[in-house]
Design an enzyme around this catalytic site. Structure first.
Site, short mmCIF file in Angstrom:
data_model
loop_
_atom_site.label_atom_id
_atom_site.label_comp_id
_atom_site.label_asym_id
_atom_site.label_seq_id
_atom_site.Cartn_x
_atom_site.Cartn_y
_atom_site.Cartn_z
N LYS A 1 34.91 41.00 33.38
CA LYS A 1 36.25 41.52 33.65
C LYS A 1 36.30 42.34 34.94
O LYS A 1 37.34 42.40 35.60
CB LYS A 1 36.75 42.35 32.46
N SER B 1 40.60 27.07 59.87
CA SER B 1 40.54 27.26 58.43
C SER B 1 41.90 27.01 57.78
O SER B 1 42.41 25.91 57.81
CB SER B 1 39.99 28.65 58.11
#
Length: 278
Positions: A137, A85
């Site tokens: 948010k 990765s």
């Protein structure tokens, strides 16, 4: 006759290790070491990677620094036990890559994880009152389930990060985007398979990588030595208890790694990761 004299560092190969999960401390250490390589004018760098990956931003910053340095010196990456990765992404900053036949690599993809403790909080009678400026948010808040629109937002973020990864591998390895996507589905593969896919250039050990690096810059592979920069910091457990050998004698050999992973999980919760974690 005055014989040409090469400064000491011009006759050595710089060596930097990237081990463990890639996060802020690793980024800072490696960037400082890369700066030293440039200042001392080493002719080449051997990058030893033994990492399952880590955060996207930190991996990108290290890769960018490597590509800038690679305009001045030769860089060879050596994949160790695991280079997956984000470890693969960083390796793309090298001119050449050497892997052991059994190296675990691949895992090209992105993952983002959060914690949902809503049921547990309900059982103990804890709830949160949230006042926010917009509906998203508090996305990935741990006290509630994701909404469908939030899932779409996060999936778009993951898809964009994935495209960045794929395009970097395609460019660095001179492969088509379609070819990279054919194996960039999160799967892991061995170093031998990586060679067949075009992800690495050669199979070999770190010593083989050192010798190749020396040859690339006209140094004698029998005599060229490595100068290791930016040694890894000790973990919290090692700083408190002592060295890894002391931990082993106390029967706490796995404690250091477990604490490091716990700290990494806490630091990166909610962040997109280029990480292989079985």
């Amino acid at each position: 006759m005055i014989w040409p004299f090469k400064p000491r560092y011009r006759r050595q190969i710089a060596r930097i290790e990237i081990t463990g999960a890639i996060a802020g401390d690793t980024r800072k250490r490696v960037l400082e070491a890369l700066k030293t390589v440039e200042e001392r004018k080493f002719p080449a760098l051997m990058l030893r990677i033994d990492s399952p990956g880590g955060t996207v931003g930190d991996s990108q910053e290290i890769y960018s620094a490597l590509t800038r340095l690679g305009q001045k010196i030769k860089i060879v990456a050596s994949f160790g036990n695991i280079s997956a990765s984000g470890g693969v992404y960083i390796g793309m900053g090298a001119h050449h890559i050497v892997a052991n036949p059994g190296t675990i690599t691949g895992s090209i993809g992105v993952i983002l994880r959060g914690n949902n403790l809503e049921r547990l909080l309900d059982k103990v009678g804890v709830s949160f009152k949230v006042i926010k400026s917009g509906p998203y948010k508090d996305i990935l808040a741990f006290d509630r389930e994701l909404t469908d629109p939030e899932k779409d937002i996060l999936q778009s973020l993951i898809d964009t990060s994935y495209q960045q990864f794929v395009h970097t591998v395609a460019t660095a390895r001179q492969l088509s985007v379609e070819t990279v996507k054919s194996f960039a589905d999160g799967r892991i593969f061995t170093g031998e398979q990586a060679l067949e896919l075009g992800v690495v250039d050669r199979l070999g050990t770190e010593e083989d990588a050192r010798r190749w690096t020396a040859e690339l810059v006209g140094l004698d592979p029998e005599k060229a030595v490595c100068c290791t920069l930016g040694d890894s910091k000790k973990s919290l457990v090692q700083r408190v208890v002592g060295s890894q050998s002391q931990l082993d004698r106390l029967g706490l050999g796995n404690l250091s790694g477990s604490m490091d992973w716990l700290n990494f999980e806490l630091e990166t919760s909610g962040l997109p990761l280029w990480l292989y974690r079985p």
